[in-house]
Design a protein around this motif. Structure first.
Motif, PDB file in Angstrom:
ATOM      1  N   LEU A 148      81.545  19.575   0.638  1.00  0.00           N
ATOM      2  CA  LEU A 148      80.351  20.303  -0.074  1.00  0.00           C
ATOM      3  C   LEU A 148      79.200  19.256  -0.637  1.00  0.00           C
ATOM      4  O   LEU A 148      79.589  18.528  -1.196  1.00  0.00           O
ATOM      5  N   VAL A 150      75.591  19.494  -2.782  1.00  0.00           N
ATOM      6  CA  VAL A 150      74.693  20.338  -3.412  1.00  0.00           C
ATOM      7  C   VAL A 150      73.658  19.424  -3.975  1.00  0.00           C
ATOM      8  O   VAL A 150      73.872  18.518  -4.536  1.00  0.00           O
ATOM      9  N   MET A 217      79.702  30.302  -0.938  1.00  0.00           N
ATOM     10  CA  MET A 217      78.412  30.178  -0.874  1.00  0.00           C
ATOM     11  C   MET A 217      77.595  30.851  -2.079  1.00  0.00           C
ATOM     12  O   MET A 217      76.657  30.762  -2.650  1.00  0.00           O
ATOM     13  N   LEU A 220      77.907  29.502  -5.293  1.00  0.00           N
ATOM     14  CA  LEU A 220      77.143  28.459  -5.809  1.00  0.00           C
ATOM     15  C   LEU A 220      75.735  28.890  -5.874  1.00  0.00           C
ATOM     16  O   LEU A 220      75.063  28.524  -6.981  1.00  0.00           O
ATOM     17  N   GLN A 221      75.073  29.796  -5.017  1.00  0.00           N
ATOM     18  CA  GLN A 221      73.863  30.365  -5.182  1.00  0.00           C
ATOM     19  C   GLN A 221      73.457  31.021  -6.245  1.00  0.00           C
ATOM     20  O   GLN A 221      72.346  31.151  -6.787  1.00  0.00           O
ATOM     21  N   VAL A 226      71.221  25.332  -9.054  1.00  0.00           N
ATOM     22  CA  VAL A 226      71.267  25.003  -7.538  1.00  0.00           C
ATOM     23  C   VAL A 226      70.156  25.116  -6.705  1.00  0.00           C
ATOM     24  O   VAL A 226      69.761  26.129  -6.715  1.00  0.00           O
ATOM     25  N   LYS A 228      69.953  23.425  -3.109  1.00  0.00           N
ATOM     26  CA  LYS A 228      70.322  23.335  -1.595  1.00  0.00           C
ATOM     27  C   LYS A 228      71.961  23.239  -1.649  1.00  0.00           C
ATOM     28  O   LYS A 228      72.349  22.676  -2.551  1.00  0.00           O
ATOM     29  N   ILE A 229      72.563  23.842  -0.502  1.00  0.00           N
ATOM     30  CA  ILE A 229      73.740  24.004  -0.426  1.00  0.00           C
ATOM     31  C   ILE A 229      74.342  23.643   0.974  1.00  0.00           C
ATOM     32  O   ILE A 229      73.731  24.274   1.867  1.00  0.00           O
TER      33      ILE A 229
END
Length: 232
Positions: A148, A150, A217, A220-221, A226, A228-229
């Motif tokens: 991952l 980030v 995802m 995280l979003q 945050v 970019k992932i």
């Protein structure tokens, strides 16, 4: 008789490794090697305590008390376990691991004293309780490892907030790398444009097999810091 002593130490090491495997599977501070060494060491010291001074039995004015060595093992391992306990924002972590190390020493002592059934039985009991209390996390043992990447806005505690979110959602971090980029300005024609730096995180993660990558995802979003992932 020497083979019997070695067998006790080996069995103690296996029991300690099993307890350590459960801790490692949850990425705790002490894993297989620590628990293995604690159990083997405790077992060895018990063997020495019981049988290492038999040649002194006929000495005059000599009093032997094997329980003294056992008492020192208990207090010594207590200091070792204390090293795994820490506090973060009024939240204590590492207590279960510390207690596990202490109990593992007890398992080693029991097997070193020749009480195989007690030592093996306690090992099974510890594993049953640990896995039962973490039933939802059990599928992570055979889970695939993902990479991952980030990008975080360097605001107040962005990394800590992200790590807490991952922990709360039972996403486990195997390895973690980070770096902070220099401040950038997106539009040089506007002098008042806010300038801020970014933190780049790269980590290897595992999560329960019941969870999909799309679920990760979305988690995280939902984090405000945050930008970019990338999940591979």
């Amino acid at each position: 008789m020497t083979l019997e002593y070695i067998l006790r130490v080996v069995v103690a090491g296996v029991c300690g490794a099993l307890i350590g495997y459960e801790r490692r599977s949850r990425h705790k501070e002490a894993g297989i090697r620590t628990h293995f060494i604690v159990s083997v060491g405790a077992s060895l010291m018990m063997v020495i305590s019981k049988y290492g001074f038999t040649d002194m039995g006929n000495w005059e004015n000599v009093s032997l008390d094997p329980s003294r060595v056992a008492a020192q093992i208990v207090s010594g391992v207590g200091f070792l376990g204390a090293g795994t306990i820490f506090m973060n924002k009024q939240k204590v972590k590492g207590l279960t691991t510390a207690a596990g190390i202490w109990a593992t020493a007890g398992v080693g002592m029991a097997i070193g004293a020749g009480m195989y059934a007690v030592g093996i039985g306690v090992t099974a009991l510890i594993l049953i309780v640990q896995f039962a209390m973490h039933g939802r996390s059990a599928p992570v043992l055979g889970a695939k490892t993902y990479t991952l990447s980030v990008s975080l806005v360097n605001h107040t505690d962005p990394v800590e907030n992200l790590l807490k979110t991952l922990e709360d959602n039972e996403i486990y971090i195997v390895k973690l790398y980070s770096e902070t980029t220099a401040p950038t300005q997106s539009n040089s024609d506007i002098p008042d444009t806010h300038i801020e730096s970014e933190i780049q995180l790269k980590m290897e993660i595992k999560f329960p097999t019941s969870m999909r990558t799309s679920d990760v995802m979305l988690i995280l979003q939902s984090q405000p810091d945050v930008r970019k992932i990338q999940l591979e």
